[in-house]
Design an enzyme around this catalytic site. Sequence first.
Site, PDB file in Angstrom:
ATOM      1  CE  LYS A 163      40.685  40.518  41.146  1.00 25.44           C
ATOM      2  NZ  LYS A 163      39.341  41.017  41.503  1.00 25.44           N
ATOM      3  CE  LYS A 165      40.071  36.884  39.185  1.00 25.47           C
ATOM      4  NZ  LYS A 165      38.975  37.004  40.161  1.00 25.47           N
ATOM      5  CG  ASP A 190      39.838  37.606  43.499  1.00 32.34           C
ATOM      6  OD1 ASP A 190      39.418  36.910  44.451  1.00 32.34           O
ATOM      7  OD2 ASP A 190      39.071  38.148  42.656  1.00 32.34           O
ATOM      8  CD  GLU A 215      38.796  40.487  44.946  1.00 38.06           C
ATOM      9  OE1 GLU A 215      39.781  41.035  44.412  1.00 38.06           O
ATOM     10  OE2 GLU A 215      37.677  40.427  44.413  1.00 38.06           O
ATOM     11  CG  ASP A 240      34.264  39.709  44.811  1.00 34.75           C
ATOM     12  OD1 ASP A 240      33.051  39.970  44.742  1.00 34.75           O
ATOM     13  OD2 ASP A 240      34.920  39.394  43.782  1.00 34.75           O
ATOM     14  CE  LYS A 264      33.527  41.472  41.426  1.00 33.59           C
ATOM     15  NZ  LYS A 264      33.741  40.008  41.378  1.00 33.59           N
ATOM     16  N   GLY A 292      34.873  44.005  39.022  1.00 33.87           N
ATOM     17  CA  GLY A 292      34.366  43.795  37.669  1.00 33.87           C
ATOM     18  C   GLY A 292      33.955  42.352  37.460  1.00 33.87           C
TER      19      GLY A 292
HETATM   20  O1  OSB Z   1      36.342  37.826  41.497  1.00 34.61           O
HETATM   21  O2  OSB Z   1      36.687  39.785  40.804  1.00 34.61           O
HETATM   22  C1  OSB Z   1      36.358  38.632  40.560  1.00 34.61           C
HETATM   23  C2  OSB Z   1      35.863  38.124  36.801  1.00 34.61           C
HETATM   24  C3  OSB Z   1      34.805  37.248  36.799  1.00 34.61           C
HETATM   25  C4  OSB Z   1      34.307  36.802  38.001  1.00 34.61           C
HETATM   26  C5  OSB Z   1      34.848  37.241  39.202  1.00 34.61           C
HETATM   27  C6  OSB Z   1      35.904  38.153  39.214  1.00 34.61           C
HETATM   28  C7  OSB Z   1      36.437  38.567  37.981  1.00 34.61           C
HETATM   29  C8  OSB Z   1      37.570  39.461  37.855  1.00 34.61           C
HETATM   30  C9  OSB Z   1      37.656  40.262  36.584  1.00 34.61           C
HETATM   31  O3  OSB Z   1      38.476  39.520  38.656  1.00 34.61           O
HETATM   32  C10 OSB Z   1      37.521  41.708  36.794  1.00 34.61           C
HETATM   33  C11 OSB Z   1      37.264  42.447  35.494  1.00 34.61           C
HETATM   34  O4  OSB Z   1      36.106  42.476  35.016  1.00 34.61           O
HETATM   35  O5  OSB Z   1      38.210  42.987  34.944  1.00 34.61           O
HETATM   36 MG    MG Z   2      36.952  38.804  43.238  1.00 35.29          MG
END
Ligand code: OSB
Ligand code: MG
Length: 371
Positions: A163, A165, A190, A215, A240, A264, A292
């Site tokens: 994934k 960002k 994401d 996402e 999400d 989550k 996560g």
């Molecule tokens: O949007 O999924 C998210 C981490 C902090 C806040 C939001 C997100 C995330 C991650 C990290 O994408 C996922 C992980 O804990 O590995």
């Molecule tokens: Mg997310």
Amino acid sequence: MIEIAQVEIREIRLELIAPFETSFGQTTRRRILLVRVFDRSGVEGWAECTAPENPFYNHEFVDGAWAVLSDFLIPMVLGKPIQRASDVAALMGRVRGNLMARGALEAACWDLEARMRGVPLWRLIGGERQEIACGVSIGIQKSGSILIEKVGQELAAGYRRIKLKIKPDLEQDIVRTVRGRWPKAPIMVDANSAYRLEDAVKLQALEQFDLMMIEQPLQYDDIVDHSRLQQQLKTPICLDESITSAAQARRALDLGSCRIINIKLGRVGGFREAKAIHDLCHSRNIPVWCGGMLESGIGRAHNVALSTLPGFTLPGDVSASRRYWERDIIQPPVEVSNRGTIEVPNQAGIGYTIDLDYVDAITSRKSQWPS
Ligand code: OSB
Ligand code: MG
């Protein structure tokens, strides 16, 4: 019968191995709120509150969660007899929002119930698999070559989904860089709510890269514009931030706002609601996966358990402790096989041992009830 006779909350400090950057900001060290509950018999349960340090992902943050737990949530459950952990959410039902704070107290009670019954938490929630598939979430990097290096490491380690960002005007570069190097790898993006419906053309420009999903492109509380956007995209939208309950998931699915949901535990207020969203999606053939929030080992262990439910058919953001922490607070740390899987532990409760000496050493504040 369970009676939450004692509750302890504490804040620990843990440095991330490397800064994690999203469209809403950068995190270098975590302040993590842990919840510990005790039954009258002395058996304990643990959970981690996934509220981050600041209210940039949604409205929740560590100090807010600390306050609402202390002033409202803990007094609502303390000393109340319950049949099972799934009854705890109802005790806190008068509180609006604050789902990460509620979810932490609720999840601690699930660990407690599992330990009291002597069963693994994943079995207690109705999990069905002993091995879960793992993906990774890769933050925004300083350069394309660093990004290539990171993705290369994770693919070589065996992770089954990458994934990336993204944020406005970097999305093309980020995705093109990775797709150019790995034409077949399972990748997704994401956006953490960084786009508006008017930016649809920027997201349509990503369709050529064969992404598994996009996402949370639009606002954190939106399901209407996401539905409009999904009509303009062939790539599935995964929600999400916007999915806070089974009721909201039902509305989003009815509107066609997404085709995949990231569940989550904290964001939806605990296992009871997470299971309800899972069940709804399962009945409608909507794939789900476990998200996560840069958790320490305790939250990570809860995510491992949640991922064993049958509808979690896509690799989650549940990865090895060592990707985030020099030293995790559980023993053994969460480890991922070279096939990109985690073997689910069979000991009672979360199935990992809490390293209490280390937890104590990094605790910056602590409160307990009754005081
Ligand atoms: O949007 O999924 C998210 C981490 C902090 C806040 C939001 C997100 C995330 C991650 C990290 O994408 C996922 C992980 O804990 O590995
Ligand atoms: Mg997310």
